[in-house]
Design an enzyme around this catalytic site. Structure first.
Site, PDB file in Angstrom:
ATOM      1  N   HIS A   1       1.641   8.877   6.760  1.00  0.00           N
ATOM      2  CA  HIS A   1       2.520   9.798   6.026  1.00  0.00           C
ATOM      3  C   HIS A   1       3.292  10.697   7.012  1.00  0.00           C
ATOM      4  CE1 HIS A   1      -0.684   9.550   2.638  1.00  0.00           C
ATOM      5  NE2 HIS A   1       0.391   8.987   2.141  1.00  0.00           N
TER       6      HIS A   1
ATOM      7  N   LYS B   1      -5.325   9.832 -13.102  1.00  0.00           N
ATOM      8  CA  LYS B   1      -5.868   9.400 -11.810  1.00  0.00           C
ATOM      9  C   LYS B   1      -7.079  10.238 -11.423  1.00  0.00           C
ATOM     10  CE  LYS B   1      -2.124   7.391  -9.052  1.00  0.00           C
ATOM     11  NZ  LYS B   1      -1.410   7.510  -7.772  1.00  0.00           N
TER      12      LYS B   1
ATOM     13  N   ARG C   1       4.595  -0.573   3.732  1.00  0.00           N
ATOM     14  CA  ARG C   1       3.646  -1.127   4.704  1.00  0.00           C
ATOM     15  C   ARG C   1       3.589  -2.632   4.642  1.00  0.00           C
ATOM     16  NH1 ARG C   1      -0.511   2.903   2.061  1.00  0.00           N
ATOM     17  NH2 ARG C   1       0.853   2.171   0.407  1.00  0.00           N
TER      18      ARG C   1
ATOM     19  N   SER D   1      -4.585   6.059   2.561  1.00  0.00           N
ATOM     20  CA  SER D   1      -5.554   7.066   2.110  1.00  0.00           C
ATOM     21  C   SER D   1      -6.806   6.409   1.545  1.00  0.00           C
ATOM     22  CB  SER D   1      -4.931   7.965   1.044  1.00  0.00           C
ATOM     23  OG  SER D   1      -3.791   8.600   1.538  1.00  0.00           O
TER      24      SER D   1
HETATM   25  P1  ADP Z   1       1.082   6.928  -3.956  1.00  0.00           P
HETATM   26  O1  ADP Z   1      -0.181   7.112  -4.765  1.00  0.00           O
HETATM   27  O2  ADP Z   1       2.307   7.447  -4.643  1.00  0.00           O
HETATM   28  O3  ADP Z   1       1.293   5.561  -3.362  1.00  0.00           O
HETATM   29  P2  ADP Z   1       0.357   7.759  -1.279  1.00  0.00           P
HETATM   30  O4  ADP Z   1      -0.030   9.136  -0.854  1.00  0.00           O
HETATM   31  O5  ADP Z   1      -0.668   6.681  -1.167  1.00  0.00           O
HETATM   32  O6  ADP Z   1       0.878   7.940  -2.755  1.00  0.00           O
HETATM   33  O7  ADP Z   1       1.646   7.290  -0.475  1.00  0.00           O
HETATM   34  C1  ADP Z   1       2.829   8.045  -0.476  1.00  0.00           C
HETATM   35  C2  ADP Z   1       3.907   7.278   0.260  1.00  0.00           C
HETATM   36  O8  ADP Z   1       3.549   7.150   1.625  1.00  0.00           O
HETATM   37  C3  ADP Z   1       4.141   5.853  -0.255  1.00  0.00           C
HETATM   38  O9  ADP Z   1       5.523   5.568  -0.206  1.00  0.00           O
HETATM   39  C4  ADP Z   1       3.411   5.004   0.755  1.00  0.00           C
HETATM   40  O10 ADP Z   1       3.968   3.703   0.843  1.00  0.00           O
HETATM   41  C5  ADP Z   1       3.659   5.795   2.013  1.00  0.00           C
HETATM   42  N1  ADP Z   1       2.654   5.509   3.029  1.00  0.00           N
HETATM   43  C6  ADP Z   1       1.329   5.698   2.958  1.00  0.00           C
HETATM   44  N2  ADP Z   1       0.710   5.281   4.087  1.00  0.00           N
HETATM   45  C7  ADP Z   1       1.696   4.822   4.895  1.00  0.00           C
HETATM   46  C8  ADP Z   1       1.723   4.232   6.215  1.00  0.00           C
HETATM   47  N3  ADP Z   1       0.611   4.027   6.901  1.00  0.00           N
HETATM   48  N4  ADP Z   1       2.913   3.873   6.724  1.00  0.00           N
HETATM   49  C9  ADP Z   1       4.049   4.057   6.000  1.00  0.00           C
HETATM   50  N5  ADP Z   1       4.095   4.590   4.766  1.00  0.00           N
HETATM   51  C10 ADP Z   1       2.935   4.965   4.221  1.00  0.00           C
END
Ligand code: ADP
Length: 153
Positions: free
Chosen positions: A18, A42, A91, A128
């Protein structure tokens, strides 16, 4: 006119993946508003207040980065702060398939464009869910999350 983007997500917890997206987006946008979603359907590992605190701690002192919580549609949140862009990370191809529909919906609902950042290879395996799994099993998460949040976890 300044370019304002919303980076929405669960951030449960924020990872170095992130962080990388925000730092890259700052090179294009004037303001990045990290929008931490709270969806009653959620089950989060960390409470909203904790997720907010962690993100705030990571970006403390960083100009042009704002941290907010929101409920409801991301496009409605965008309107409240006059953002016309959404930033998301990709990703994998499965991320793309999922994100494509949402981006098209948001474009047609509110004329908000989604800008995608392809994950850097060294971060593409980090998410995450994996961090939470390591935490549940009392493993070491320090390689996957920003150093600023270690004391909060
Ligand atoms: P959500 O539940 O909306 O997917 P996340 O917190 O998991 O929320 O992810 C938020 C954003 O960050 C998403 O667009 C996700 O693809 C991006 N993201 C998460 N981890 C990575 C990573 N390692 N590299 C690039 N983008 C990421």
């Amino acid at each position: 006119m300044s370019k304002i983007a919303v980076f929405p997500g669960s951030f449960d917890p924020i990872t170095i993946g992130h962080l990388d997206i925000v730092l890259r987006a700052l090179q294009i946008f004037d303001e990045i508003h990290i929008a931490i979603g709270e969806n009653s359907q959620k089950n989060y590992y960390f409470a909203l207040e904790k997720r907010i605190k962690m993100v705030q701690q990571v970006f403390e002192g960083q100009k042009n980065v704002y941290v907010n919580a929101y409920v409801g549609l991301t496009v409605d949140f965008c309107k409240t702060i006059n953002a016309t862009y959404i930033v998301r990370g990709l990703r994998s191809s499965s991320d793309f398939e999922y994100e494509k529909n949402i981006a098209q919906l948001n474009q047609s609902l509110a004329n908000i464009e989604t800008i995608f950042y392809v994950s850097q290879p060294q971060y593409s395996h980090i998410n995450s869910t994996i961090v939470r799994e390591i935490l549940r099993n009392k493993g070491d998460i320090s390689k996957f999350v920003p150093a600023q949040i270690i004391n909060l976890i």
